[in-house]
Design a protein around this motif. Structure first.
Motif, short mmCIF file in Angstrom:
data_model
loop_
_atom_site.label_atom_id
_atom_site.label_comp_id
_atom_site.label_asym_id
_atom_site.label_seq_id
_atom_site.Cartn_x
_atom_site.Cartn_y
_atom_site.Cartn_z
N ARG A 1 0.84 -1.19 0.00
CA ARG A 1 0.00 0.00 0.00
C ARG A 1 0.88 1.24 0.00
O ARG A 1 1.71 1.41 0.89
N PRO A 2 0.69 2.11 -0.97
CA PRO A 2 1.52 3.31 -1.06
C PRO A 2 1.23 4.28 0.08
O PRO A 2 0.12 4.32 0.61
N THR A 3 2.23 5.05 0.42
CA THR A 3 2.09 6.12 1.41
C THR A 3 1.87 7.44 0.68
O THR A 3 2.07 7.53 -0.54
N VAL A 4 1.50 8.45 1.43
CA VAL A 4 1.35 9.78 0.83
C VAL A 4 2.69 10.25 0.28
O VAL A 4 2.75 10.85 -0.79
N ALA A 5 3.79 9.94 0.98
CA ALA A 5 5.11 10.31 0.47
C ALA A 5 5.40 9.64 -0.88
O ALA A 5 5.96 10.25 -1.78
N ASP A 6 5.00 8.36 -1.02
CA ASP A 6 5.15 7.67 -2.31
C ASP A 6 4.37 8.41 -3.39
O ASP A 6 4.87 8.64 -4.49
N ALA A 7 3.14 8.77 -3.08
CA ALA A 7 2.28 9.45 -4.05
C ALA A 7 2.85 10.81 -4.43
O ALA A 7 2.85 11.17 -5.62
N GLU A 8 3.34 11.56 -3.45
CA GLU A 8 3.93 12.86 -3.76
C GLU A 8 5.11 12.69 -4.70
O GLU A 8 5.24 13.42 -5.69
N GLU A 9 5.97 11.72 -4.41
CA GLU A 9 7.15 11.49 -5.25
C GLU A 9 6.74 11.12 -6.67
O GLU A 9 7.30 11.64 -7.64
N ARG A 10 5.75 10.26 -6.84
CA ARG A 10 5.29 9.85 -8.18
C ARG A 10 4.70 11.04 -8.94
O ARG A 10 4.96 11.22 -10.12
N LEU A 11 3.91 11.83 -8.26
CA LEU A 11 3.29 12.97 -8.91
C LEU A 11 4.34 13.99 -9.34
O LEU A 11 4.31 14.51 -10.46
N LEU A 12 5.30 14.27 -8.48
CA LEU A 12 6.37 15.20 -8.83
C LEU A 12 7.23 14.65 -9.97
O LEU A 12 7.66 15.40 -10.85
N HIS A 13 7.46 13.34 -9.97
CA HIS A 13 8.19 12.71 -11.07
C HIS A 13 7.44 12.89 -12.40
O HIS A 13 8.05 13.24 -13.42
N LEU A 14 6.14 12.67 -12.38
CA LEU A 14 5.33 12.86 -13.58
C LEU A 14 5.40 14.30 -14.06
O LEU A 14 5.54 14.56 -15.26
N ARG A 15 5.33 15.24 -13.14
CA ARG A 15 5.40 16.65 -13.52
C ARG A 15 6.74 16.99 -14.17
O ARG A 15 6.79 17.77 -15.12
N GLU A 16 7.81 16.41 -13.66
CA GLU A 16 9.14 16.73 -14.16
C GLU A 16 9.50 15.99 -15.44
O GLU A 16 10.12 16.54 -16.34
#
Length: 161
Positions: free
Chosen positions: A125-140
């Protein structure tokens, strides 16, 4: 990520999704009454949907009070599904679709990516930190195997982690 038991007959991967929205008004505002009142019914439909695995929730039963990206006006929705078809089957039907059609009434329009998808080993189960990292990766970097969108999908990794 946290791990829980897995069913040996299931796929070795599940689809994680995060969606963040920037509120246009405080959650207790009369302008958000329909959105707030729709959360529990939509979450109940999700919880019973074919292919639903897990969703982030706090003591409130939803995740509107879970901090994300250091912005008090952002709310997060994060869940895990069997596959893309299960997620889209839920997203574009019934109560969820009705609420989605009104999102411009309640949330600011943001130009950068606010939703990301990625594959997790079944049972994790992903954490909020995992989700933040994935979203920022997608943005970059744009859509990649690490973080992608419904329009630019990547298949689940081959084999078991």
């Amino acid at each position: 990520m946290t791990s829980i038991g897995t069913d040996p007959g299931r796929s070795p991967h599940e689809l994680a999704q995060v969606n963040i929205s920037r509120l246009g008004f405080p959650l207790d505002s009369p302008r958000l009454k329909d959105f707030v009142e729709g959360l529990d019914p939509v979450n109940a439909v999700a919880d019973g949907a074919d292919g639903f695995v897990w969703r982030l929730r706090s003591a409130s039963g939803n995740a509107t009070d879970v901090p994300v990206l250091g912005d008090d006006w952002l709310i997060v929705n994060m869940s895990v599904w069997r596959d893309v078809e299960a997620l889209t089957g839920f997203m574009f039907a019934g109560r969820h679709r009705e609420l989605m059609s009104r999102r411009r009434e309640w949330f600011e329009q943001i130009r950068e990516a606010m939703t990301a998808l990625w594959w997790v080993p079944a049972g994790e189960r992903p954490t909020v930190a995992d989700a933040e990292e994935r979203l920022l990766h997608l943005r970059e970097h744009g859509p990649t195997e690490r973080a992608f969108t419904l329009r630019a999908r990547f298949p689940a990794p081959a084999g078991v982690h």
